[in-house]
Design a protein around this motif. Structure first.
Motif, mmCIF file in Angstrom:
data_model
loop_
_atom_site.group_PDB
_atom_site.id
_atom_site.type_symbol
_atom_site.label_atom_id
_atom_site.label_comp_id
_atom_site.label_asym_id
_atom_site.label_seq_id
_atom_site.Cartn_x
_atom_site.Cartn_y
_atom_site.Cartn_z
ATOM 1 N N ARG A 60 -5.351 -11.052 4.254
ATOM 2 C CA ARG A 60 -6.542 -10.514 3.594
ATOM 3 C C ARG A 60 -6.761 -11.122 2.215
ATOM 4 O O ARG A 60 -5.821 -11.352 1.457
ATOM 5 N N TYR A 68 0.834 -1.202 0.000
ATOM 6 C CA TYR A 68 0.000 0.000 0.000
ATOM 7 C C TYR A 68 0.867 1.249 0.000
ATOM 8 O O TYR A 68 2.071 1.195 0.323
ATOM 9 N N HIS A 106 -9.270 -7.160 -2.190
ATOM 10 C CA HIS A 106 -10.340 -6.185 -1.975
ATOM 11 C C HIS A 106 -9.875 -4.811 -2.413
ATOM 12 O O HIS A 106 -8.669 -4.557 -2.511
ATOM 13 N N TYR A 138 -3.033 -10.119 0.164
ATOM 14 C CA TYR A 138 -1.782 -9.882 0.907
ATOM 15 C C TYR A 138 -1.945 -10.610 2.230
ATOM 16 O O TYR A 138 -3.062 -11.017 2.572
ATOM 17 N N HIS A 184 -10.594 -0.782 -1.290
ATOM 18 C CA HIS A 184 -11.219 0.092 -0.293
ATOM 19 C C HIS A 184 -11.920 1.255 -0.985
ATOM 20 O O HIS A 184 -11.385 1.820 -1.951
HETATM 21 FE FE LIG Z 1 -6.855 -3.496 2.677
#
Ligand SMILES: [Fe+2]
Length: 224
Positions: free
Chosen positions: A148, A106, A151, A145, A153
């Motif tokens: 998780r 991220y 997805h 990842y 956000h």
């Molecule tokens: Fe996330």
């Protein structure tokens, strides 16, 4: 510089060269389906909302500004509408998305895999809706990842007011049923509301995908 340089006009111009199938005419009738709309459930913001915004925050996450090298990943055309609880399209809503790059990193100092960050992936984008409430992003298919399932956000705002924070998921991803945040949504109808088909884009020679995620407001935003 305009905060939304990739405008609706750009997008509509883009449809002329191949993606027209994505942008269906809007037959929405006020109130016609009000009773059938499922409000999109809120999902936690998570720890990775960008702590430093990218140089470019438009709705094309594949390219940062005028760089020539695209992000790594499966290109996905992500569309949808922002609707009020009664089905009315929401104009002037700011749709923000953020997701990890193809390596699971991220735009956040605390992210896993930060050392492997794809410097060509924008990681975050914004779109301002027009009268139809529609939005459009070009991004990558989300990847898993550690901890998780894939997805994307979403945060919907109007002015400074946050209307909803949620996440959307890839239909049929084998990781979904093991994901605690996904599974926290118990009601199947609500789960379906955040589960999106990432389908091959017709006539794409480079294997692009199309995904549609409509957001129905009306649920109180979850606190961070
Ligand atoms: Fe996330």
């Amino acid at each position: 510089m305009n905060a939304f340089p990739f405008t609706r006009r750009h997008f509509l111009a883009g449809t002329a060269c191949g993606a027209a199938a994505l942008w269906l005419p809007d037959y929405w009738q006020p109130g016609a389906f009000a009773a059938e709309l499922t409000r999109t459930p809120a999902q936690m913001e998570g720890p990775f909302y960008p702590d430093k915004f990218p140089l470019d925050t438009d709705n094309d996450l594949i390219f940062i500004n005028d760089k020539l090298t695209p992000a790594v990943g499966i290109i996905t055309h992500l569309t949808g509408k922002i609707l009020g609880a009664n089905g009315e399209p929401l104009r002037n809503a700011v749709v923000e998305i953020w997701q990890c790059d193809n390596n699971g990193a991220y735009l956040h100092a605390g992210s896993d895999n930060g050392g492997k960050r794809d410097g060509n992936f924008q990681g975050f984008g914004r779109f301002l809706t027009g009268t139809s409430g529609e939005y459009y992003f070009r991004t990558i298919k989300p990847v898993a990842y550690p901890g998780r399932t894939p997805h994307i956000h979403f945060k919907i705002k109007q002015g400074e007011k946050e209307l909803l924070t949620t996440q959307c998921y890839v239909k049929d991803d084998p990781g979904n049923d093991k994901d605690g945040i996904y599974r926290s949504v118990r009601d199947q109808k609500l789960k379906d509301a955040i589960t999106v088909d990432f389908a091959p884009l017709k006539n794409s020679k480079i294997g692009e995908l199309a995904a549609n995620f409509d957001v129905v407001l009306g649920v109180t935003p979850e606190s961070k």
